[in-house]
Design an enzyme around this catalytic site. Structure first.
Site, PDB file in Angstrom:
ATOM      1  N   HIS A   1       6.574 -20.938  -4.125  1.00 37.66           N
ATOM      2  CA  HIS A   1       7.850 -20.404  -3.624  1.00 37.66           C
ATOM      3  C   HIS A   1       9.006 -21.358  -3.921  1.00 37.66           C
ATOM      4  CE1 HIS A   1       5.760 -17.114  -1.946  1.00 37.66           C
ATOM      5  NE2 HIS A   1       5.246 -17.740  -0.914  1.00 37.66           N
TER       6      HIS A   1
ATOM      7  N   LEU B   1      30.245 -12.197 -10.386  1.00 40.07           N
ATOM      8  CA  LEU B   1      28.908 -11.586 -10.329  1.00 40.07           C
ATOM      9  C   LEU B   1      28.572 -11.301  -8.873  1.00 40.07           C
ATOM     10  CD1 LEU B   1      25.988 -11.037 -11.604  1.00 40.07           C
ATOM     11  CD2 LEU B   1      25.487 -13.394 -11.010  1.00 40.07           C
TER      12      LEU B   1
ATOM     13  N   ASP C   1       7.612 -11.381  -8.258  1.00 38.26           N
ATOM     14  CA  ASP C   1       6.237 -11.478  -7.767  1.00 38.26           C
ATOM     15  C   ASP C   1       5.441 -12.521  -8.550  1.00 38.26           C
ATOM     16  OD1 ASP C   1       4.132 -10.866  -6.154  1.00 38.26           O
ATOM     17  OD2 ASP C   1       3.609  -8.994  -7.150  1.00 38.26           O
TER      18      ASP C   1
HETATM   19  C1  FPP Z   1       6.580 -13.341  -4.465  1.00 34.97           C
HETATM   20  O1  FPP Z   1       5.420 -14.037  -4.801  1.00 34.97           O
HETATM   21  C2  FPP Z   1       7.430 -14.122  -3.601  1.00 34.97           C
HETATM   22  C3  FPP Z   1       7.891 -13.775  -2.359  1.00 34.97           C
HETATM   23  C4  FPP Z   1       7.663 -12.481  -1.727  1.00 34.97           C
HETATM   24  C5  FPP Z   1       8.597 -14.807  -1.574  1.00 34.97           C
HETATM   25  C6  FPP Z   1      10.050 -15.103  -1.723  1.00 34.97           C
HETATM   26  C7  FPP Z   1      10.711 -15.346  -3.001  1.00 34.97           C
HETATM   27  C8  FPP Z   1      11.126 -16.557  -3.439  1.00 34.97           C
HETATM   28  C9  FPP Z   1      10.766 -17.826  -2.749  1.00 34.97           C
HETATM   29  C10 FPP Z   1      12.052 -16.644  -4.581  1.00 34.97           C
HETATM   30  C11 FPP Z   1      13.387 -17.140  -4.103  1.00 34.97           C
HETATM   31  C12 FPP Z   1      14.448 -16.166  -3.868  1.00 34.97           C
HETATM   32  C13 FPP Z   1      15.671 -16.353  -3.267  1.00 34.97           C
HETATM   33  C14 FPP Z   1      16.753 -15.384  -3.552  1.00 34.97           C
HETATM   34  C15 FPP Z   1      15.986 -17.479  -2.352  1.00 34.97           C
HETATM   35  P1  FPP Z   1       4.051 -13.792  -4.001  1.00 34.97           P
HETATM   36  O2  FPP Z   1       3.932 -14.785  -2.915  1.00 34.97           O
HETATM   37  O3  FPP Z   1       3.985 -12.360  -3.586  1.00 34.97           O
HETATM   38  O4  FPP Z   1       3.012 -14.120  -5.133  1.00 34.97           O
HETATM   39  P2  FPP Z   1       1.520 -13.554  -5.312  1.00 34.97           P
HETATM   40  O5  FPP Z   1       1.648 -12.090  -5.640  1.00 34.97           O
HETATM   41  O6  FPP Z   1       1.038 -14.339  -6.461  1.00 34.97           O
HETATM   42  O7  FPP Z   1       0.792 -13.823  -4.039  1.00 34.97           O
END
Ligand code: FPP
Length: 238
Positions: free
Chosen positions: A32, A126, A15
């Site tokens: 992201h 893994l 997060d």
């Molecule tokens: C969390 O930050 C991120 C997400 C829910 C989006 C997806 C995750 C990634 C892009 C990492 C990559 C992972 C893989 C395995 C490809 P948020 O947007 O909720 O942040 P905020 O809480 O600051 O709004």
């Protein structure tokens, strides 16, 4: 100094990408992009530490509610990241699997997922599990529904039977659940599996996560006595 114990199965709620980007005057989506780099780095760290199974929460069932532009950006990012990283993951013996209802994703992404799972299916260094369109309640209901289909007429289900159809059934028990970004909730992630997991919450935003914070989480896990409902004396006597 006692030797630290390495958790077999670590799960992470990644997060804070959006806030990380906004704090720098950038669009949430650029957070992201860095988030994906961090995911790759974290897989390497987990491998080096000797973790057997790493489960990353990439997209929750609730994330569809984000602005359309952000959702499509994430979908495209996942496709590109998969295409770019899968060879490297394969070379390092990583077995990739997706947990969640991936049938909701567009065809291109579903195809990349299927290809990546197939290519890495026999690897055993893994296990990298990417939770995508995943929800803990969905996982439980899905398992019960499978049971009902397979056992018409049965009136009750046992814990073992329920566990056997969860998306994590082939994985070791969850030992450590990490959440970055400062919130202290599980947000419908591995709710059944987290029953006895150690929880580690950190204010560090996901794009700032790295070896030092991962090690801190492992140290914290290692220093706690896992009693599984028993007394401390019973555990010590083992
Ligand atoms: C969390 O930050 C991120 C997400 C829910 C989006 C997806 C995750 C990634 C892009 C990492 C990559 C992972 C893989 C395995 C490809 P948020 O947007 O909720 O942040 P905020 O809480 O600051 O709004």
């Amino acid at each position: 100094m006692t030797e630290r114990s390495i958790p077999q199965h670590v799960a992470i709620i990644m997060d804070g990408n959006g806030r990380w980007a906004q704090a720098r005057g950038k669009k949430r989506t650029s957070g992201h992009k860095v988030g994906v780099e961090k995911a790759r780095e974290t897989v390497e760290i987990a491998g080096k530490l000797g973790v057997e199974s790493l489960t990353l929460f990439a997209f929750s069932s609730e994330n569809w509610q984000r602005p359309e532009e952000e959702v499509s950006f994430l979908m495209e990012l996942f496709v590109v990241a998969l295409k770019r990283e899968v060879k490297m993951l394969n070379k390092h013996g990583v077995r990739l699997r997706f947990l969640g209802d991936t049938t909701a994703f567009n065809k291109k992404l579903q195809q990349s997922i299927a290809e990546a799972e197939e290519l890495t299916a026999n690897n055993d260094k893994l296990r990298l599990n990417v939770a995508a369109n995943y929800g803990g309640r969905w996982d439980i209901v899905n398992s019960v529904n499978q049971f009902i289909t397979e056992h018409q007429g049965k009136k009750a289900i046992t814990e073992a039977e329920l566990e056997a159809n969860l998306s994590t059934s082939q994985l070791p028990n969850l030992d450590l659940l990490i959440r970055t970004g400062g919130e202290t909730r599980i947000s419908n992630f591995l709710i059944w599996q987290a029953a006895y997991a150690e929880l580690f919450f950190t204010d560090v935003l996901w794009p700032d996560f790295g070896q030092a914070e991962f090690e801190k989480a492992v140290e914290s896990y290692s220093s706690r006595q896992r009693r599984f409902g028993k007394t401390g004396e019973q555990v010590d006597a083992k």
